[in-house]
Motif scaffolding. Structure first.
Motif, mmCIF file in Angstrom:
data_model
loop_
_atom_site.group_PDB
_atom_site.id
_atom_site.type_symbol
_atom_site.label_atom_id
_atom_site.label_comp_id
_atom_site.label_asym_id
_atom_site.label_seq_id
_atom_site.Cartn_x
_atom_site.Cartn_y
_atom_site.Cartn_z
ATOM 1 N N ARG A 61 0.830 -1.207 0.000
ATOM 2 C CA ARG A 61 0.000 0.000 0.000
ATOM 3 C C ARG A 61 0.865 1.258 0.000
ATOM 4 N NH1 ARG A 61 -3.164 -1.352 3.917
ATOM 5 N NH2 ARG A 61 -2.159 -0.294 5.653
ATOM 6 N N SER A 99 -11.044 -7.214 2.260
ATOM 7 C CA SER A 99 -11.502 -6.116 3.104
ATOM 8 C C SER A 99 -12.708 -6.559 3.942
ATOM 9 C CB SER A 99 -11.890 -4.907 2.242
ATOM 10 O OG SER A 99 -10.781 -4.442 1.519
ATOM 11 N N GLY A 100 -12.450 -6.841 5.204
ATOM 12 C CA GLY A 100 -13.536 -7.146 6.137
ATOM 13 C C GLY A 100 -14.448 -8.254 5.641
ATOM 14 N N TYR A 102 -16.232 -8.355 2.994
ATOM 15 C CA TYR A 102 -16.419 -8.394 1.542
ATOM 16 C C TYR A 102 -15.695 -9.589 0.929
ATOM 17 C CZ TYR A 102 -18.011 -3.602 2.227
ATOM 18 O OH TYR A 102 -18.682 -2.482 2.656
ATOM 19 N N ASN A 114 -11.582 -8.004 -10.078
ATOM 20 C CA ASN A 114 -10.865 -8.413 -8.879
ATOM 21 C C ASN A 114 -9.626 -9.215 -9.240
ATOM 22 O OD1 ASN A 114 -10.824 -8.681 -5.832
ATOM 23 N ND2 ASN A 114 -10.686 -10.809 -6.460
ATOM 24 N N GLY A 123 -5.127 -5.853 -2.707
ATOM 25 C CA GLY A 123 -6.507 -5.986 -2.302
ATOM 26 C C GLY A 123 -7.082 -4.581 -2.430
ATOM 27 N N VAL A 124 -8.360 -4.410 -2.146
ATOM 28 C CA VAL A 124 -8.953 -3.077 -2.272
ATOM 29 C C VAL A 124 -8.254 -2.074 -1.359
ATOM 30 C CG1 VAL A 124 -11.045 -1.747 -1.791
ATOM 31 C CG2 VAL A 124 -11.184 -3.838 -3.145
ATOM 32 N N ARG A 125 -7.891 -2.483 -0.152
ATOM 33 C CA ARG A 125 -7.268 -1.560 0.801
ATOM 34 C C ARG A 125 -5.881 -1.098 0.344
ATOM 35 N NH1 ARG A 125 -8.917 -0.995 5.991
ATOM 36 N NH2 ARG A 125 -6.749 -0.728 6.642
ATOM 37 N N GLU A 126 -5.229 -1.890 -0.488
ATOM 38 C CA GLU A 126 -3.866 -1.560 -0.902
ATOM 39 C C GLU A 126 -3.802 -0.643 -2.114
ATOM 40 O OE1 GLU A 126 -4.118 -4.129 1.892
ATOM 41 O OE2 GLU A 126 -4.784 -4.907 -0.050
ATOM 42 N N ARG A 134 -13.537 3.618 -1.005
ATOM 43 C CA ARG A 134 -13.271 2.210 -0.738
ATOM 44 C C ARG A 134 -14.553 1.394 -0.793
ATOM 45 N NH1 ARG A 134 -9.566 1.221 4.255
ATOM 46 N NH2 ARG A 134 -8.134 2.268 2.838
ATOM 47 N N SER A 135 -15.648 1.978 -0.310
ATOM 48 C CA SER A 135 -16.924 1.247 -0.355
ATOM 49 C C SER A 135 -17.349 0.992 -1.797
ATOM 50 C CB SER A 135 -18.013 2.022 0.394
ATOM 51 O OG SER A 135 -18.238 3.294 -0.208
ATOM 52 N N ASN A 138 -15.169 -1.828 -3.153
ATOM 53 C CA ASN A 138 -15.636 -3.117 -2.643
ATOM 54 C C ASN A 138 -16.890 -3.574 -3.368
ATOM 55 O OD1 ASN A 138 -13.815 -4.045 -0.568
ATOM 56 N ND2 ASN A 138 -14.473 -2.331 0.685
#
Length: 239
Positions: A61, A99-100, A102, A114, A123-126, A134-135, A138
């Protein structure tokens, strides 16, 4: 040429499971697209040797964030530096961060997106800031890809970090492309650095991050980290 490429990519997305992996690799070379990406588009599994090694997602990230602050001259230098680093055999297979709650979609265009993100070790967070929340990111990779007035804007934002051209990504999504479209935040030259960095280990990503900071002479702001809006206005693709 765009129409020809669009037809090829659309056909692979629609019926690529019936195409041999070797042929897909040959097509990827002809189209100048990573073989791992075309395998994803066709619905084939990606061999471990084409995926990134296991590495610290926090380092990934930070590398993505720092690289996004480079202008086009600096991006070219950073890409050359990344490609100059030695390639090591992966000691462990890459597992994409989730992510959590998801869970990535297993079918449809969300699954393809993806897979393209995963192929680069994200990943999405990175992912770096690309003009989407971010939402929203996801949602894009977990929910069915259905008609939506925001879809073209989302594709415009996603193409650059994935190093895909806008016409190619629009063809995959089955969305009409217009020459008036421009990258939203980051262009494909940032994505080229991320693609070049696929084989790097965590320690090498740290080296590349330090090189990005050296090139930009960027200071660390501590807790408050300013996002980069990229240098899309300078992208030679659209000058």
């Amino acid at each position: 040429m765009h129409m020809q490429r669009a037809d090829i990519l659309s056909n692979i997305a629609a019926s690529g499971t019936g195409t041999a992996a070797q042929r897909l690799s040959e097509l990827a070379a002809e189209l100048d697209i990573p073989a791992a990406d075309l395998l994803v588009v066709a619905g084939h599994p990606v061999p471990a040797e084409l995926l990134p090694p296991d590495r610290d997602p926090r380092v990934m990230r930070e590398f993505a964030f720092r690289a996004s602050h480079c202008n086009h001259v600096q991006l070219a230098s950073l890409e050359a530096f990344v490609r100059s680093l030695p390639r090591h055999a992966a000691t462990a297979p890459f597992v994409q961060p989730v992510s959590g709650p998801y869970r990535p979609a297993e079918t449809g265009f969300g699954s393809v997106l993806n897979g393209l993100i995963r192929n680069r070790g994200f990943g999405v967070r990175e992912l770096p800031f690309m003009g989407l929340s971010r939402s929203t990111l996801n949602m894009i990779v977990t929910a069915p890809w259905e008609p939506d007035r925001h879809r073209r804007h989302q594709l415009v934002c996603l193409a650059g970090p994935l190093a895909w051209t806008l016409p190619d990504l629009f063809a995959l999504a089955g969305e009409p492309y217009s020459e008036e479209f421009r990258p939203g935040t980051l262009c494909r030259h940032v994505g080229r650095v991320f693609t070049a960095a696929v084989p790097l280990t965590t320690s090498q990503l740290i080296e590349a991050t330090e090189e990005a900071d050296r090139l930009t002479a960027r200071e660390d702001y501590g807790v408050f980290q300013l996002v980069s809006h990229g240098f899309v206005a300078e992208c030679p693709d659209y000058l």
